[in-house]
Structure formats: C-alpha cells, structure tokens
Design an enzyme around this catalytic site. Structure first.
Site, mmCIF file in Angstrom:
data_model
loop_
_atom_site.group_PDB
_atom_site.id
_atom_site.type_symbol
_atom_site.label_atom_id
_atom_site.label_comp_id
_atom_site.label_asym_id
_atom_site.label_seq_id
_atom_site.Cartn_x
_atom_site.Cartn_y
_atom_site.Cartn_z
ATOM 1 N N TYR A 57 -34.424 -12.036 48.392
ATOM 2 C CA TYR A 57 -32.984 -12.141 48.111
ATOM 3 C C TYR A 57 -32.517 -13.591 48.274
ATOM 4 C CZ TYR A 57 -33.099 -7.032 48.884
ATOM 5 O OH TYR A 57 -33.396 -5.686 48.856
ATOM 6 N N HIS A 123 -42.236 -4.812 48.945
ATOM 7 C CA HIS A 123 -41.046 -4.687 48.098
ATOM 8 C C HIS A 123 -41.401 -4.114 46.721
ATOM 9 C CE1 HIS A 123 -36.877 -6.801 47.505
ATOM 10 N NE2 HIS A 123 -36.871 -5.571 47.041
ATOM 11 N N SER A 202 -28.981 1.278 46.672
ATOM 12 C CA SER A 202 -27.951 1.536 45.648
ATOM 13 C C SER A 202 -27.353 2.939 45.787
ATOM 14 C CB SER A 202 -28.497 1.308 44.239
ATOM 15 O OG SER A 202 -28.835 -0.054 44.049
ATOM 16 N N GLY A 205 -24.406 3.659 43.720
ATOM 17 C CA GLY A 205 -24.600 3.406 42.286
ATOM 18 C C GLY A 205 -24.162 2.010 41.884
ATOM 19 N N ARG A 206 -24.423 1.021 42.773
ATOM 20 C CA ARG A 206 -24.045 -0.380 42.516
ATOM 21 C C ARG A 206 -22.530 -0.495 42.289
ATOM 22 N NH1 ARG A 206 -28.891 0.780 40.028
ATOM 23 N NH2 ARG A 206 -30.623 -0.333 40.953
ATOM 24 N N SER A 210 -17.939 4.115 43.864
ATOM 25 C CA SER A 210 -16.784 3.784 44.712
ATOM 26 C C SER A 210 -15.477 4.121 44.008
ATOM 27 C CB SER A 210 -16.786 2.289 45.068
ATOM 28 O OG SER A 210 -16.432 1.519 43.929
HETATM 29 P P1 ATR Z 1 -27.004 -1.998 46.464
HETATM 30 O O1 ATR Z 1 -27.885 -1.152 47.319
HETATM 31 O O2 ATR Z 1 -27.710 -2.510 45.256
HETATM 32 O O3 ATR Z 1 -26.276 -3.062 47.225
HETATM 33 P P2 ATR Z 1 -24.768 -0.059 46.396
HETATM 34 O O4 ATR Z 1 -24.833 -0.035 47.866
HETATM 35 O O5 ATR Z 1 -24.847 1.222 45.653
HETATM 36 O O6 ATR Z 1 -25.908 -1.003 45.819
HETATM 37 O O7 ATR Z 1 -23.451 -0.784 45.904
HETATM 38 C C1 ATR Z 1 -23.140 -2.103 46.257
HETATM 39 C C2 ATR Z 1 -21.862 -2.480 45.575
HETATM 40 O O8 ATR Z 1 -20.827 -1.582 45.989
HETATM 41 C C3 ATR Z 1 -21.397 -3.857 45.871
HETATM 42 O O9 ATR Z 1 -20.865 -4.404 44.678
HETATM 43 C C4 ATR Z 1 -20.295 -3.646 46.912
HETATM 44 O O10 ATR Z 1 -19.330 -4.645 46.739
HETATM 45 P P3 ATR Z 1 -18.496 -5.325 47.963
HETATM 46 O O11 ATR Z 1 -19.310 -6.463 48.455
HETATM 47 O O12 ATR Z 1 -17.242 -5.739 47.278
HETATM 48 O O13 ATR Z 1 -18.278 -4.264 48.983
HETATM 49 C C5 ATR Z 1 -19.734 -2.307 46.544
HETATM 50 N N1 ATR Z 1 -19.239 -1.509 47.685
HETATM 51 C C6 ATR Z 1 -19.911 -1.180 48.811
HETATM 52 N N2 ATR Z 1 -19.166 -0.391 49.605
HETATM 53 C C7 ATR Z 1 -17.993 -0.207 48.970
HETATM 54 C C8 ATR Z 1 -16.799 0.516 49.286
HETATM 55 N N3 ATR Z 1 -16.674 1.230 50.405
HETATM 56 N N4 ATR Z 1 -15.781 0.470 48.377
HETATM 57 C C9 ATR Z 1 -15.901 -0.233 47.233
HETATM 58 N N5 ATR Z 1 -16.986 -0.939 46.880
HETATM 59 C C10 ATR Z 1 -18.035 -0.918 47.737
#
Ligand code: ATR
Length: 325
Positions: A57, A123, A202, A205-206, A210
């Site tokens: 990362y 990974h 994720s 769902g990225r 949310s």
């Molecule tokens: P990953 O595992 O790839 O990080 P994820 O956890 O499914 O994926 O989603 C991460 C994304 O959700 C990020 O864009 C995060 O953005 P922020 O840095 O703005 O939080 C967003 N995210 C995580 N928790 C959230 C929440 N409670 N409400 C809204 N967005 C959220």
C-alpha cells in the site's frame, strides 16, 4: 467492543478491524497524515485492535504511517501486514518466493518499527511457486519470532488446503460483502472446516453499501473505483438499487446501511476490516459490532440482496489476474 477468536482457538481480536489502505493508496488523494493517525487512534480507543496494512500500500508508505500511529501503543495493536505484491521494481509484480517472504518481512518490521508482526499474510500468489515453499519460509518466520500467525489472501480452496497442511493458517483475507458472495460456495465452507477465519476486505463494497455513493459520484484515475466494473455506468445504477433496499431496512432498524452490511458479515462469523480515513466513519463502523441480528433479520437482508444480485465483476480485469491462484 465485541471480541472474537481468529483461527483454531487463538488469538482474540476485536470483532472487526480497521483497513488502512485508503490512507495511502487506491482511493483518491492521500488524506492528511494527521487525519489518518487520528482515525487509527480512535479505532484503538474504541477497542478495535486488528489493524490491517501491507507492504504494497503506497509502496511502504502505509506501513510507515501505521508505525507513526502505533509507536507509543504497540501493545494495544494486533498488527497485520502482507507481502507478495512488489512495487520496488517499477510496475507492480507478484513475488511469493521464499526469499522475498524473508526479505519483505524484514523490511516490514523495519518500516513498522516493531519486533514482531502479529499476522503475516501472503498478499497474492504466483502459481509458478509451490505454495508449500512459500509456507515453509513463512513458518520459519514464526519459528524465529518475527511473526506470530500466518494468513493467505485471495487463494483458491485447494491452495488453502495445501498451505494449511504445511503450517496451520489463522486467517484467509478475501473480498466478502453483501455484493460479493462468491466465497460462500467453496471458500467459506473450507475455512470453517479447517478452522481458518475469513477476514473480509471491502466489506462495504468499496463504499457502495454505505449509501453515500450516487450516480454523480466521480472517481479520479488514482481511485480504483474508476476502473471497477461495479461502478461503471449501467452497473452502478443497478447496484445502487440494491443499496436502496438495504437502506430501507437500515432506516427501519434505526442503523446505517454500512453498519447493517458489517453486522451481517459478523453474523456470518467473519471478521470485516472496513477501510476508512475518518474518525466519524470508524465510530459508525465500530458501533456495527454491537448490532446482534436475529435469524429473521439475516434472512430479510439476504432476500433483499440475493447472493448473485450485484451487477458487474467485483474486480477489474487487471486486478483479477492474480486472484484464486
Ligand atoms: P476496502 O476494504 O477496499 O477499504 P470498504 O471497507 O468496503 O473497502 O470501503 C472503503 C470505502 O468506504 C472508503 O472509500 C471509505 O471512505 P472514507 O475514508 O471516506 O471513510 C468508505 N467508508 C468506510 N466506512 C464508511 C462509513 N461508515 N460511511 C461512509 N463511507 C465509509
């Protein structure tokens, strides 16, 4: 914070973790360092001890950032990192060789400023390298005390079995969410049979789950969602319709859609590691661990978003190349 057990009987960790990737890479511009550190500190205050990073990362940036956040509170952290995606030789390449396992582990220890890693994952796997060889080197890292527990990421069930026969795995980290359910067919049952915990990346769902993404949300080239099929024009509209259903149920229950998505994963006996760069989001996500879903609610959720409902592949063709090896 609710606690859970990883693997076959130990160790104990928080029921959900914090994914740190977005603090360094793949989700648009890097947030200010102080904001990321505040988010990690808040997670620890809330009892979230499972902190997830990787050598890949930001090509080491993320581990150095985590080091800054935890140097004075190492004993409160269950520190997870990964090796195998190399970014030190120009374009990304996969290297699951025993030599790279050893070297990357040493580099991660140095960047993280710690004397051991709690959970060390491969990974991605190069199928040309026998998994037994990689696991042998990883097991040696446990024997020397540099690493406490071992995991793999995004491998198939056969690789999981072969690896587990060399040294007991504690965790398999793979994508799992209401929108990505492929693991339910073979991977999750194999994890349960072998006593390996599925750590779900994720899980929101990225951000789709949310409810804060809409048809107008734009992603830059430095955001993986600009090339992820789930966010492509037609697919995004279809997926947002699914999220609307989740939101309606969440509203009824007085919780947020992201919290419902996380509570569902916990009910499925997995450990989600939502990624966030904001204190308010880690607070919301932490609260999801307190939601205990009834079997009726779980059924309702799975009826609203059936297993194969999501439109579009979960990964871009480039990202999918090393999956399931
Ligand atoms: P990953 O595992 O790839 O990080 P994820 O956890 O499914 O994926 O989603 C991460 C994304 O959700 C990020 O864009 C995060 O953005 P922020 O840095 O703005 O939080 C967003 N995210 C995580 N928790 C959230 C929440 N409670 N409400 C809204 N967005 C959220």
């Amino acid at each position: 914070m609710r606690r859970t057990t990883l693997g076959n009987g130990s160790p104990q960790v928080s029921a959900l973790g914090l994914g740190c990737m977005g603090m360094s890479a793949h989700y648009g511009p890097r947030p200010p360092q102080a904001q990321s550190i505040r988010t990690i500190h808040r997670a620890l205050e809330l009892g979230i001890d499972l902190i997830d990073t990787s050598a890949s990362y930001g090509a080491g940036h993320n581990e150095e950032l985590v080091a800054k956040a935890i140097h004075d509170r190492r004993d409160r952290v269950f520190l997870c990192t990964k090796f195998g995606i190399r970014r030190d030789l120009g374009p990304m390449r996969i290297d699951s060789s025993p030599n790279w396992a050893r070297q990357s582990c040493d580099e991660s220890l140095q960047r993280l400023g710690v004397d051991h890693i709690d959970l060390f994952y491969l990974h991605r796997r190069d199928p040309q390298i026998p998994i037994e060889d990689t696991m042998g080197a990883m097991a040696d890292l446990v024997a020397t005390g540099k690493v406490r527990h071992l995991g793999l990421s995004e491998v198939n069930a056969q690789t999981l079995r072969r690896a587990h026969a060399v040294y007991p795995l504690t965790a398999l980290q793979t994508e799992y969410s209401l929108l990505s359910r492929e693991v339910e067919t073979e991977i999750l049952p194999t994890c349960r049979e072998l006593g390996i915990t599925l750590v779900a990346y994720s899980p929101i769902g990225r951000a789709l789950l949310s409810g804060q993404i809409n048809t107008d949300t734009a992603f830059g080239d430095d955001d993986l969602r600009s090339s992820n099929p789930r966010f492509g024009d037609g697919n995004r509209v279809a997926n947002l319709a699914l999220v609307d259903r989740l939101r309606a149920l969440a509203d009824e229950m007085g919780v947020m859609p992201a919290q419902l998505a996380l509570a569902w994963l916990i009910a499925r006996e997995t450990v989600p590691i939502p990624g966030t760069t904001y204190v308010r989001h880690i607070e919301a996500n932490a609260a999801a661990a307190a939601i205990e879903l009834t079997s009726e609610q779980i059924r309702d959720i799975e009826e609203l978003i059936p297993a194969d409902a999501a439109a579009g592949e979960r990964l871009s063709a480039a990202a999918a190349r090393w999956i399931g090896k």
